[in-house]
Design an enzyme around this catalytic site. Structure first.
Site, short mmCIF file in Angstrom:
data_model
loop_
_atom_site.label_atom_id
_atom_site.label_comp_id
_atom_site.label_asym_id
_atom_site.label_seq_id
_atom_site.Cartn_x
_atom_site.Cartn_y
_atom_site.Cartn_z
N HIS A 1 0.84 -1.20 0.00
CA HIS A 1 0.00 0.00 0.00
C HIS A 1 0.87 1.25 0.00
CE1 HIS A 1 -3.69 2.30 1.24
NE2 HIS A 1 -2.76 3.13 1.70
N GLU A 2 1.80 1.33 0.95
CA GLU A 2 2.64 2.54 1.05
C GLU A 2 3.56 2.66 -0.16
OE1 GLU A 2 1.67 4.64 3.03
OE2 GLU A 2 0.48 3.35 4.32
N HIS B 1 1.78 4.40 -2.94
CA HIS B 1 1.89 5.85 -2.80
C HIS B 1 3.28 6.32 -3.27
CE1 HIS B 1 -1.81 6.81 -0.79
NE2 HIS B 1 -1.57 6.07 0.28
N HIS C 1 3.67 6.71 -6.90
CA HIS C 1 3.01 7.94 -7.36
C HIS C 1 3.98 9.10 -7.27
CE1 HIS C 1 -1.28 9.92 -7.37
NE2 HIS C 1 -0.62 10.12 -8.49
#
Length: 672
Positions: free
Chosen positions: A465-466, A469, A472
């Protein structure tokens, strides 16, 4: 000379952590604010006709060094804080808020921005420049540029108060978390808990110069106890302590602070012409209005609740077999784990040996290489803020792309949870593509002398999940720093993170890295199949929990007046009642430690996790239909990631997917 006030003399101008002293911060902030104000004055006093270049672009590139120091300071205040750093934060926050208000309410500057905005048709602007101009103009209006002088002063004071009180909220939660520990002297009290976890409790006791074992409210300590401890009274005691964080009437209680924060937000919204703070926030989100958000959340609630109630009935039946007549919230994780084991013959402790942290990290690095052509090389010459931190140089086709800091283990000065952040945004200027510096911060179990850091499967998905990010941020390729990376609409920001979690459940990918740390044995097919089958285990319960947070958040930011006659606990119980699956405990409340909305950026935005789940389910469905490593689709997705906030998010999504996201994709994934 202050190390923080000049461009850093380090590889890739990275943060000079090993040279910074606490006493450097305050003078640096004051000097850099002055320098930044001079840059603003130069824009204002420029005698030439206002243009996009000499006003909008000049503003977008201003304050670079101040941003760098702010990023360093506030990131450390979350990941490696101290009493001294927290004291500096209390001094620095109002200074920065005042500086920010000074710019956003600078009438002469706004007049120039407005002139360019009103005459934008005469400029030959590209799409990104249009977005920058619109965002700059709206940003100033939303910061009070159209207010009279008296109201501007009111807004400035409100903003300063909000800044300080938000900071205090987070400090209280951290202190409340750190203040509690349970000292256990009888090993029988730990029956059911795996030996590796008991060993960690023993090490925690040793660090505190105590005999026996110590359990804390840090997640890697708290969760295993709630999952495995057969001692129901101990589970109840620890759950009660966790539920009382900043809700015990003591020094670190946040109840009054919540009311003060919400009142200030309401005042800010009304001053700017909005009915409430949620209206103010959602104007700049994909969802647009509180009504649309609540409709979305309630639609999900209607569809998810029958599944959740069925799950709880299963747990009740299981608990009855163990002599528990009325199951409570503190029983949930314990019996859910037993049910999961019974259904899928799967438990975290069996899986953990297959997920040593280094292997999981290598897997996510490998996935980034397969999809986007990135490689990761550890650098030992780049300064770090703690010995646990590692720094990687990220390359694409052999060329430098980004720095990535990873910080995985809990410690006293680090807040709970997991997050991605940035020390430096990407942007292009003077022919150079200045690359980003990104950080991932988690709280996984530290390795012991005998065992590497082993992750639960949930922690595996947390790391993915992290890292989503982080991608991105790392893949950002925009002109302006304010539109770069994760600088997107808030209800779009969770798409990349939640999207990447999907890969953890794909057998062909899992087999590449889920290998026993001692034997090298690949996770057996039947266990992989069970992970896949268990993906939606307790999905109804988890959905209700997230919906409860989202509905509570939206009501806090639309109905603050009700708090004049109600306690925080009464308000919380009222608006989460429809999502509650267990009896409410009068001694606990989650709002006083709800840092996402009272300290972080999720005020009137917590719904965005569920909103983005619709996007990520739909996006991954596209990959699944065409192959999860499909290079053409990966290339299209990379464009979405690298575009940051340069386009409307729905337009970006449709360019990638060919259509708007379908809520059915999420419902099908969640409930079949």
């Amino acid at each position: 000379m202050n190390i923080l006030t000049e461009k850093f003399n380090t590889p890739y101008h990275s943060a000079p952590f090993n040279s910074i002293k606490n006493e450097d911060y305050l003078p640096a902030f004051k000097e850099l604010i002055q320098t930044s104000e001079e840059e603003i004055n130069a824009i204002v006093n420029n005698s030439e006709e206002p243009t996009f270049e000499n006003v909008i672009e000049a503003l977008a590139y201003s304050g670079e060094q101040l941003d760098a120091v702010s990023n360093i300071f506030f990131n450390l205040n979350s990941a490696e804080t101290s009493d001294e750093l927290q004291q500096i934060a209390q001094e620095v926050s109002p200074i920065l808020t005042e500086y920010s208000s000074k710019i956003s309410q600078n009438e002469a500057l706004f007049n120039k921005i407005k002139k360019v905005y009103d005459e934008k048709e005469k400029y030959n602007l590209n799409e990104e420049q249009h977005m920058l101009l619109n965002e700059t103009y709206k940003g100033f209006v939303r910061s009070g540029a159209l207010l009279n002088e008296e109201d501007k002063e009111k807004l400035k004071n409100i903003s300063m108060d909000l800044s300080l009180k938000s900071l205090q909220f987070g400090q209280n939660v951290l202190a409340s978390t750190n203040n509690y520990f349970k000292h256990i002297t009888n090993k029988e009290d730990l029956a059911g808990i795996p030996e590796a976890i008991i060993e960690q409790y023993a090490e925690e006791a040793k660090e505190r110069n105590l005999e026996g074992w110590v359990v804390t409210l840090q997640y890697p300590s708290y969760l295993p106890l709630m999952t495995y401890a057969e001692n129901r009274e101990l589970r109840k005691e620890i759950a009660l302590a966790n539920g009382k964080k900043s809700f015990d009437g003591g020094e670190f209680d946040n109840q009054n602070l919540i009311k003060e924060l919400l009142t200030l937000k309401q005042q800010k919204a009304e001053l700017l012409g909005y009915a409430n703070y949620a209206d103010y926030v959602l104007e700049e989100r994909m969802a647009k209005s509180p009504i649309k958000v609540l409709d979305f959340l309630n639609e999900m609630l209607t569809k998810a609740k029958p599944y959740a109630e069925k799950e709880i009935e299963e747990l009740k039946s299981l608990a009855k077999a163990y002599g528990i007549d009325e199951i409570q919230g503190y029983d949930h994780t314990f019996y859910a784990e037993k049910l999961r084991k019974a259904k899928y013959d799967l438990n975290d402790e069996e899986l953990k040996p297959y997920f040593p942290l280094d292997q999981v990290q290598n897997a996510v690095f490998g996935l980034a290489h397969q999809l986007f052509g990135l490689t990761f090389e550890e650098r030992n010459d780049i300064p770090k803020y703690h010995e646990d931190v590692k720094v990687y140089e990220v390359k694409e086709n052999g060329e430098y792309k980004s720095l990535l800091y990873v910080d995985y283990f809990p410690r006293k000065g680090k807040r709970a949870g997991a997050w991605m952040t940035s020390y430096k945004n990407q942007y292009k200027k003077d022919g150079e593509n200045s690359r980003p510096h990104i950080s991932i911060v988690c709280n996984f179990n530290k390795p012991t002398k005998d065992t590497p850091s082993l992750l639960t499967f949930q922690e595996v998905t947390t790391l993915f999940h992290e890292f989503g990010h982080a991608l991105h941020g790392m893949l950002a390729n925009t002109q302006y720093p304010t539109l770069s990376g994760t600088s997107v609409k808030w209800d779009f920001v969770e798409l990349p993170s939640q999207f990447l979690e999907n890969f953890c459940y794909e057998p062909e990918f899992l087999k590449t890295f889920a290998k026993h740390y001692k034997t090298g044995e690949v996770l057996p097919d039947e266990k992989i199949q069970k992970i896949e089958q268990s993906k939606n285990f307790m999905e109804g319960y988890q959905t209700m929990r997230q919906l409860g947070f989202g509905i509570l958040d939206m009501n806090y930011h639309t109905k603050v007046a009700e708090l004049e006659n109600e306690t925080v606990k009464e308000f919380e119980d009222k608006y989460t009642k429809a999502t509650q699956l267990y009896p409410a405990n009068p001694e606990t409340a989650m709002s006083p430690s709800f840092s996402h909305i009272f300290q972080g950026g999720y005020s009137a935005g917590y719904y965005s996790y569920k909103w983005a789940e619709v996007l990520d389910a739909d996006a991954f469905h596209y990959f699944k239909e065409n192959g999860i490593f499909n290079p053409e689709i990966a290339a299209k997705y990379k464009i979405l990631l690298s575009s940051g906030g340069t386009k409307d998010p729905m337009e970006l999504y449709k360019n990638f997917r060919g259509s708007e996201p379908k809520v059915e994709s999420l419902l099908k994934r969640a409930f079949g």
